[in-house]
Motif scaffolding. Structure first.
Motif, PDB file in Angstrom:
ATOM      1  N   PRO A 160       0.793  -1.225   0.000  1.00 48.95           N
ATOM      2  CA  PRO A 160       0.000   0.000   0.000  1.00 48.95           C
ATOM      3  C   PRO A 160       0.828   1.278   0.000  1.00 48.95           C
ATOM      4  CG  PRO A 160      -0.031  -1.035   2.160  1.00 48.95           C
ATOM      5  CD  PRO A 160       0.650  -1.994   1.239  1.00 48.95           C
ATOM      6  N   GLN A 161       1.985   1.301   0.668  1.00 50.21           N
ATOM      7  CA  GLN A 161       2.783   2.510   0.769  1.00 50.21           C
ATOM      8  C   GLN A 161       3.942   2.465  -0.207  1.00 50.21           C
ATOM      9  OE1 GLN A 161       4.482   3.133   4.615  1.00 50.21           O
ATOM     10  NE2 GLN A 161       5.477   5.075   4.078  1.00 50.21           N
ATOM     11  N   LYS A 162       4.297   3.625  -0.752  1.00 52.12           N
ATOM     12  CA  LYS A 162       5.455   3.682  -1.637  1.00 52.12           C
ATOM     13  C   LYS A 162       6.703   3.303  -0.847  1.00 52.12           C
ATOM     14  CE  LYS A 162       4.961   7.913  -3.104  1.00 52.12           C
ATOM     15  NZ  LYS A 162       5.149   9.159  -3.907  1.00 52.12           N
ATOM     16  N   SER A 163       7.385   2.264  -1.289  1.00 53.54           N
ATOM     17  CA  SER A 163       8.548   1.776  -0.549  1.00 53.54           C
ATOM     18  C   SER A 163       9.582   1.217  -1.512  1.00 53.54           C
ATOM     19  CB  SER A 163       8.129   0.692   0.456  1.00 53.54           C
ATOM     20  OG  SER A 163       7.550  -0.417  -0.224  1.00 53.54           O
ATOM     21  N   ALA A 164      10.818   1.163  -1.033  1.00 55.36           N
ATOM     22  CA  ALA A 164      11.910   0.633  -1.840  1.00 55.36           C
ATOM     23  C   ALA A 164      13.062   0.267  -0.922  1.00 55.36           C
ATOM     24  CB  ALA A 164      12.374   1.653  -2.881  1.00 55.36           C
ATOM     25  N   LEU A 165      13.964  -0.523  -1.438  1.00 52.93           N
ATOM     26  CA  LEU A 165      15.193  -0.859  -0.725  1.00 52.93           C
ATOM     27  C   LEU A 165      16.363  -0.327  -1.522  1.00 52.93           C
ATOM     28  CD1 LEU A 165      16.121  -4.123   1.104  1.00 52.93           C
ATOM     29  CD2 LEU A 165      17.745  -3.127  -0.507  1.00 52.93           C
ATOM     30  N   PHE A 166      17.224   0.453  -0.886  1.00 50.73           N
ATOM     31  CA  PHE A 166      18.428   0.984  -1.510  1.00 50.73           C
ATOM     32  C   PHE A 166      19.639   0.246  -0.942  1.00 50.73           C
ATOM     33  CE2 PHE A 166      17.230   5.548  -3.000  1.00 50.73           C
ATOM     34  CZ  PHE A 166      16.222   5.003  -3.779  1.00 50.73           C
ATOM     35  N   ALA A 167      20.625   0.006  -1.788  1.00 52.28           N
ATOM     36  CA  ALA A 167      21.825  -0.703  -1.332  1.00 52.28           C
ATOM     37  C   ALA A 167      23.037  -0.237  -2.118  1.00 52.28           C
ATOM     38  CB  ALA A 167      21.648  -2.212  -1.489  1.00 52.28           C
ATOM     39  N   ALA A 168      24.182  -0.276  -1.472  1.00 46.60           N
ATOM     40  CA  ALA A 168      25.446  -0.024  -2.140  1.00 46.60           C
ATOM     41  C   ALA A 168      25.980  -1.334  -2.686  1.00 46.60           C
ATOM     42  CB  ALA A 168      26.444   0.594  -1.166  1.00 46.60           C
ATOM     43  N   VAL A 169      26.572  -1.284  -3.866  1.00 47.72           N
ATOM     44  CA  VAL A 169      27.175  -2.474  -4.457  1.00 47.72           C
ATOM     45  C   VAL A 169      28.249  -3.003  -3.509  1.00 47.72           C
ATOM     46  CG1 VAL A 169      28.588  -3.313  -6.381  1.00 47.72           C
ATOM     47  CG2 VAL A 169      26.693  -1.733  -6.809  1.00 47.72           C
ATOM     48  N   LEU A 217      20.171   0.353  -6.565  1.00 47.17           N
ATOM     49  CA  LEU A 217      21.566  -0.016  -6.341  1.00 47.17           C
ATOM     50  C   LEU A 217      22.467   1.156  -6.689  1.00 47.17           C
ATOM     51  CD1 LEU A 217      21.555  -3.602  -7.924  1.00 47.17           C
ATOM     52  CD2 LEU A 217      21.217  -2.968  -5.522  1.00 47.17           C
ATOM     53  N   SER A 218      23.418   1.450  -5.817  1.00 45.23           N
ATOM     54  CA  SER A 218      24.332   2.562  -6.020  1.00 45.23           C
ATOM     55  C   SER A 218      25.657   2.057  -6.566  1.00 45.23           C
ATOM     56  CB  SER A 218      24.562   3.296  -4.698  1.00 45.23           C
ATOM     57  OG  SER A 218      25.535   4.304  -4.845  1.00 45.23           O
ATOM     58  N   SER A 219      26.045   2.565  -7.740  1.00 41.45           N
ATOM     59  CA  SER A 219      27.303   2.184  -8.373  1.00 41.45           C
ATOM     60  C   SER A 219      28.260   3.368  -8.341  1.00 41.45           C
ATOM     61  CB  SER A 219      27.058   1.762  -9.825  1.00 41.45           C
ATOM     62  OG  SER A 219      28.270   1.623 -10.530  1.00 41.45           O
ATOM     63  N   SER A 238      16.575 -13.925  -7.613  1.00 43.50           N
ATOM     64  CA  SER A 238      16.079 -14.078  -6.245  1.00 43.50           C
ATOM     65  C   SER A 238      14.831 -13.242  -6.002  1.00 43.50           C
ATOM     66  CB  SER A 238      17.165 -13.685  -5.233  1.00 43.50           C
ATOM     67  OG  SER A 238      17.497 -12.313  -5.342  1.00 43.50           O
ATOM     68  N   ASN A 239      14.682 -12.135  -6.733  1.00 42.25           N
ATOM     69  CA  ASN A 239      13.523 -11.241  -6.581  1.00 42.25           C
ATOM     70  C   ASN A 239      12.954 -10.889  -7.953  1.00 42.25           C
ATOM     71  OD1 ASN A 239      15.502 -10.654  -4.204  1.00 42.25           O
ATOM     72  ND2 ASN A 239      13.530  -9.907  -3.470  1.00 42.25           N
ATOM     73  N   PRO A 240      12.391 -11.876  -8.652  1.00 40.38           N
ATOM     74  CA  PRO A 240      11.963 -11.647 -10.042  1.00 40.38           C
ATOM     75  C   PRO A 240      10.827 -10.654 -10.200  1.00 40.38           C
ATOM     76  CG  PRO A 240      11.194 -13.785  -9.265  1.00 40.38           C
ATOM     77  CD  PRO A 240      12.146 -13.270  -8.231  1.00 40.38           C
ATOM     78  N   SER A 241      10.074 -10.395  -9.127  1.00 36.13           N
ATOM     79  CA  SER A 241       8.954  -9.451  -9.226  1.00 36.13           C
ATOM     80  C   SER A 241       9.392  -8.003  -9.059  1.00 36.13           C
ATOM     81  CB  SER A 241       7.891  -9.767  -8.179  1.00 36.13           C
ATOM     82  OG  SER A 241       7.354 -11.055  -8.361  1.00 36.13           O
ATOM     83  N   ALA A 242      10.604  -7.781  -8.579  1.00 32.18           N
ATOM     84  CA  ALA A 242      11.055  -6.434  -8.251  1.00 32.18           C
ATOM     85  C   ALA A 242      11.561  -5.692  -9.481  1.00 32.18           C
ATOM     86  CB  ALA A 242      12.150  -6.494  -7.189  1.00 32.18           C
ATOM     87  N   CYS A 243      11.444  -4.373  -9.431  1.00 34.08           N
ATOM     88  CA  CYS A 243      12.096  -3.508 -10.423  1.00 34.08           C
ATOM     89  C   CYS A 243      13.428  -3.045  -9.851  1.00 34.08           C
ATOM     90  CB  CYS A 243      11.223  -2.295 -10.735  1.00 34.08           C
ATOM     91  SG  CYS A 243       9.803  -2.659 -11.774  1.00 34.08           S
ATOM     92  N   ILE A 244      14.439  -2.962 -10.698  1.00 35.53           N
ATOM     93  CA  ILE A 244      15.785  -2.588 -10.263  1.00 35.53           C
ATOM     94  C   ILE A 244      16.193  -1.289 -10.938  1.00 35.53           C
ATOM     95  CG2 ILE A 244      18.225  -3.234 -10.234  1.00 35.53           C
ATOM     96  CD1 ILE A 244      17.373  -6.146 -10.201  1.00 35.53           C
ATOM     97  N   MET A 245      16.624  -0.326 -10.129  1.00 30.77           N
ATOM     98  CA  MET A 245      17.164   0.926 -10.646  1.00 30.77           C
ATOM     99  C   MET A 245      18.625   1.044 -10.246  1.00 30.77           C
ATOM    100  SD  MET A 245      15.980   4.897  -9.979  1.00 30.77           S
ATOM    101  CE  MET A 245      16.642   4.927  -8.298  1.00 30.77           C
ATOM    102  N   ILE A 246      19.477   1.448 -11.179  1.00 29.72           N
ATOM    103  CA  ILE A 246      20.890   1.656 -10.898  1.00 29.72           C
ATOM    104  C   ILE A 246      21.149   3.147 -10.847  1.00 29.72           C
ATOM    105  CG2 ILE A 246      23.258   1.146 -11.586  1.00 29.72           C
ATOM    106  CD1 ILE A 246      21.556  -1.325 -11.039  1.00 29.72           C
ATOM    107  N   GLY A 247      21.743   3.605  -9.750  1.00 25.73           N
ATOM    108  CA  GLY A 247      22.077   5.009  -9.601  1.00 25.73           C
ATOM    109  C   GLY A 247      23.580   5.202  -9.514  1.00 25.73           C
ATOM    110  N   GLY A 248      24.062   6.296 -10.094  1.00 24.01           N
ATOM    111  CA  GLY A 248      25.480   6.594 -10.055  1.00 24.01           C
ATOM    112  C   GLY A 248      25.822   7.684 -11.036  1.00 24.01           C
ATOM    113  N   THR A 249      26.998   8.265 -10.860  1.00 23.11           N
ATOM    114  CA  THR A 249      27.394   9.392 -11.709  1.00 23.11           C
ATOM    115  C   THR A 249      28.141   8.970 -12.956  1.00 23.11           C
ATOM    116  OG1 THR A 249      29.442   9.636 -10.416  1.00 23.11           O
ATOM    117  CG2 THR A 249      27.524  10.941  -9.724  1.00 23.11           C
TER     118      THR A 249
END
Length: 291
Positions: A160-169, A217-219, A238-249
């Motif tokens: 119900p709530q907008k949520s996400a998990l962020f992680a560093a490589v 994911l932070s690169s 492992s998480n086929p239903s999830a969307c993955i975004m890659i962030g970095g400069t």
């Protein structure tokens, strides 16, 4: 198998870009690392199917009985390997499509065909039947086929709530950016879980258990490309239903490759990341159709 179901067996819109981009990993990721991506994906598949109710062993070896049956399976695996190495870049996919059309379940396709074919390509390289470049192309095509079947493992999850998990490589020491992004999105009403300082296996397991709908994911740059590639491959399985975004400069030269590995979005700055997060949330919050 019904025709309508068969149309959803293989996602060609995913297979084709993965097929076309994976052989181009070379300038950014070494051939040995490309091969390791296939091994990573297969290991995740084995883990994902280990809780099945039947008693089949999860060794990745053909499950057959008498000698003629084993010989027939050997012939089929050889044919699949030849197709994966052939100039026709879709020949291997055609064999897998035919197998699925006969009613073979997705776990058997992975464990009895793709996994065994990957091992056999390695054997062919060791005994000189195939070059390293050929094996790299073959394993990248196996990975593309697997990507095209990921949706068969997806399950509907409504949050119900907008949520996400962020992680560093894993191995990345520059984590200030991902922490700042997490804080800014929290101010915008997002529920953000942050994971930094974890090893590859620790991070994959933590994300698997959390079941986030969006993974950011932070690169930190080109130096983290191998670890990033391995992580994306693991998470796509492992998480086929999830969307993955890659962030970095430093994503300008690698964004196409990152997307081909399974990422759904890339963002080089926070404003782009916030817009992409909203887009991905609109996508994952829709009801998922059963395959």
């Amino acid at each position: 198998m019904h025709a309508g179901h068969q149309q959803q067996v293989l996602a060609h819109q995913i297979y084709e870009p993965a097929r076309d981009e994976n052989p181009a990993f070379g300038p950014r990721i070494s051939p040995a690392q490309v091969s390791s991506l296939a091994a990573e994906a297969l290991s995740r598949i084995a883990a994902r199917t280990s809780d099945r109710d039947d008693d089949r062993p999860l060794t990745g070896q053909p499950i057959v009985g008498d000698a003629p049956a084993r010989q027939l399976m050997d012939v089929r695996i050889d044919e699949l390997c030849q197709a994966l190495l052939s100039p026709n870049q879709d020949a291997g996919l055609a064999i897998i499509t035919t197998l699925r059309a006969t009613g073979l379940d997705v776990e058997s396709v992975y464990l009895e065909y793709l996994s065994v074919a990957a091992d056999r390509l390695g054997d062919w390289w060791n005994d000189g039947r195939a070059s390293f470049a050929q094996v790299t192309i073959g394993t990248s095509r196996i990975y593309a086929i697997m990507r095209s079947m990921d949706h068969l493992f997806a399950t509907p999850i409504r949050v119900p709530q907008k949520s996400a998990l962020f992680a560093a490589v894993p191995g990345e020491t520059h984590t200030l950016g991902v922490g700042m992004a997490a804080d800014l999105l929290r101010r915008s009403g997002w529920d953000i879980t942050l994971r930094v300082g974890l090893s590859h296996d620790e991070l994959v397991e933590s994300i698997r258990l959390s079941e986030p709908r969006i993974i950011g994911l932070s690169s930190g740059g080109a130096h983290s490309a191998p670890a990033l590639a391995r992580l994306v491959v693991a998470l796509r399985h492992s998480n086929p239903s999830a969307c993955i975004m890659i962030g970095g400069t430093d994503l300008r030269t690698s964004s196409k490759v990152v997307i081909a590995m399974g990422a759904d979005a890339v963002a080089a700055d926070f404003l782009t990341a916030r817009a992409e997060m909203e887009r991905l949330w609109n996508k994952v919050s829709q009801p998922l159709a059963a395959p």
